[in-house]
Write an enzyme that holds these catalytic residues in place. Sequence first.
Site, mmCIF file in Angstrom:
data_model
loop_
_atom_site.group_PDB
_atom_site.id
_atom_site.type_symbol
_atom_site.label_atom_id
_atom_site.label_comp_id
_atom_site.label_asym_id
_atom_site.label_seq_id
_atom_site.Cartn_x
_atom_site.Cartn_y
_atom_site.Cartn_z
ATOM 1 N N GLY A 94 -0.221 33.800 122.251
ATOM 2 C CA GLY A 94 0.856 34.620 121.727
ATOM 3 C C GLY A 94 0.660 36.092 122.026
ATOM 4 O O GLY A 94 -0.357 36.504 122.594
ATOM 5 N N GLY A 129 -5.443 44.495 118.931
ATOM 6 C CA GLY A 129 -4.029 44.768 119.071
ATOM 7 C C GLY A 129 -3.696 46.036 119.832
ATOM 8 O O GLY A 129 -2.531 46.416 119.946
ATOM 9 N N ASP A 255 -0.272 31.278 130.613
ATOM 10 C CA ASP A 255 0.367 32.207 129.679
ATOM 11 C C ASP A 255 0.688 33.539 130.353
ATOM 12 O O ASP A 255 1.360 34.393 129.754
ATOM 13 C CB ASP A 255 -0.507 32.433 128.444
ATOM 14 C CG ASP A 255 -1.893 32.937 128.791
ATOM 15 O OD1 ASP A 255 -2.651 32.173 129.409
ATOM 16 O OD2 ASP A 255 -2.224 34.081 128.443
ATOM 17 N N ASN A 256 0.235 33.717 131.594
ATOM 18 C CA ASN A 256 0.537 34.933 132.351
ATOM 19 C C ASN A 256 1.509 34.657 133.492
ATOM 20 O O ASN A 256 1.596 35.441 134.442
ATOM 21 C CB ASN A 256 -0.745 35.539 132.929
ATOM 22 C CG ASN A 256 -1.675 36.074 131.863
ATOM 23 O OD1 ASN A 256 -1.243 36.393 130.757
ATOM 24 N ND2 ASN A 256 -2.959 36.161 132.175
#
EC number: 2.7.7.-
Length: 497
Positions: A94, A129, A255-256
């Site tokens: 995610g 993050g 995921d890329n």
Amino acid sequence: MTGTIINIDDLRLGNSFAALPPVFYTRLMPTPLPAPYFVAASAKAAALVGLDAAQLASADFVEFLSGNRVPALSQPLSAVYSGHQFGAWAGQLGDGRAILMGELNGPAGPMELQLKGAGLTPYSRMGDGRAVLRSSIREFLCSEAMHALRIPTTRALSVTGSDQRIMRETPESAAVVARMAPSFVRFGSFEHWFYRDKPEQLRTLADYVISTFYPELTAEANPYKALLAEVTRRTARMVAHWQAVGFMHGVMNTDNMSILGLTIDYGPFGFMEAFDAGHICNHTDQAGRYSYANQPQVGHWNCYALGQALLPLIGDVDAAQEALGVYQPEFERTQDGLLHAKLGLSTAQDDDRLLFDAMFKLMQAGHVDFTNFFRALGNFTIEADTARTPHPDRALRDMFIEREAFDAWALQYRQRLRRENSVDATRKAEMDRANPKYILRNYLAQVAIDKADKKDFSEIAKLLAILEHPFDEQTEHEAYAALPPDWASELEVSCSS
């Protein structure tokens, strides 16, 4: 919209992804970046959404593009997805440091605006993050450079920075890169629901992607098969274009991989310099899964992973296999066309592949600079007295350790050009449009990063201006096409880059 936005609350932000059920994302606000400052902006990317770079440097926009101010119409969210990383199933991933602020409309249509480095999300796992200035500058410059190289890519709108220190291998300055794309949906977005055995969500996501980005596929007998085929086709073309300019992504995890066939998620990327087909640009990739030579087959593997995820919707293994079957011919056709253009060949002949293979073998043996070789090849002359001094191919010959081996290949190339009555001046003009002179070499990015660490952002702007016209001679910037200095050999990029 250009020149008319005074307050960020006037931004007419939409968000089609936010209309999906809540299981697809988490709504959250960005984490403010302490005392943000403007680093860089792309005027060309800004124009896509009706803005101009001068606006982006204003105090209000710096606050917005750092995640400190949220426009009234924004619906910030981070998306959930999963994926295969280095060939192994990694489970839920995610947007661990990216927050989608919404869609801006412009001449190119709706573009999602995503802030990378905007703070913790439920998908951050062990991360903080945040993004650092070093990696944000690299992504900003490369996104825009790839677009100028005519390669499908996400775009980079801006970079903002802060004196907040973020720990990587060493403490670094925090930053946020604002990037744009019609969609940031990935192969892993579909894998997430397949491996969780959630066919309803899988269908919802597929229907959204088809209706929003591939509406022409709704008329197909099996639109999910057609979706797989089109994404596979786009992926093959994208990877072929990577190979043609010597670009290495570094982390081709599922995921890329963009569902739109865009180059996405610039991390430990690199452009080939001294040619080595086995070169690994990502220091983290110890096994070399994502080497330059492996990229085409990894692209195919990733499409198979997407095909597996879409199988419940396609309904038939043979149909999925048929859709996936477009990859290899599309890659080979695209690569063949690009190689013919790079060598200035206007026709295709049966033995051209032998000429190409011999060329790459020579380049491999001599570790010849990829970009400089192809650019210099445009000066090759069809009529030449190789007995005279200096040798007519001197500039090219001097790139090779085994000059006699180059001479043998040059003889074949000259004969091939004569067979199609090639004209030197015409061919050079065409080759210069196919072979860039300027690429984002790691050392060029590092020089810009080192200056930015001292709050001097002039080199970023200068480098961006050069990379926006990679095929032009730009004789005043000749030094930016030079071979890397000795110190550049010590530069490494990894998954933290």
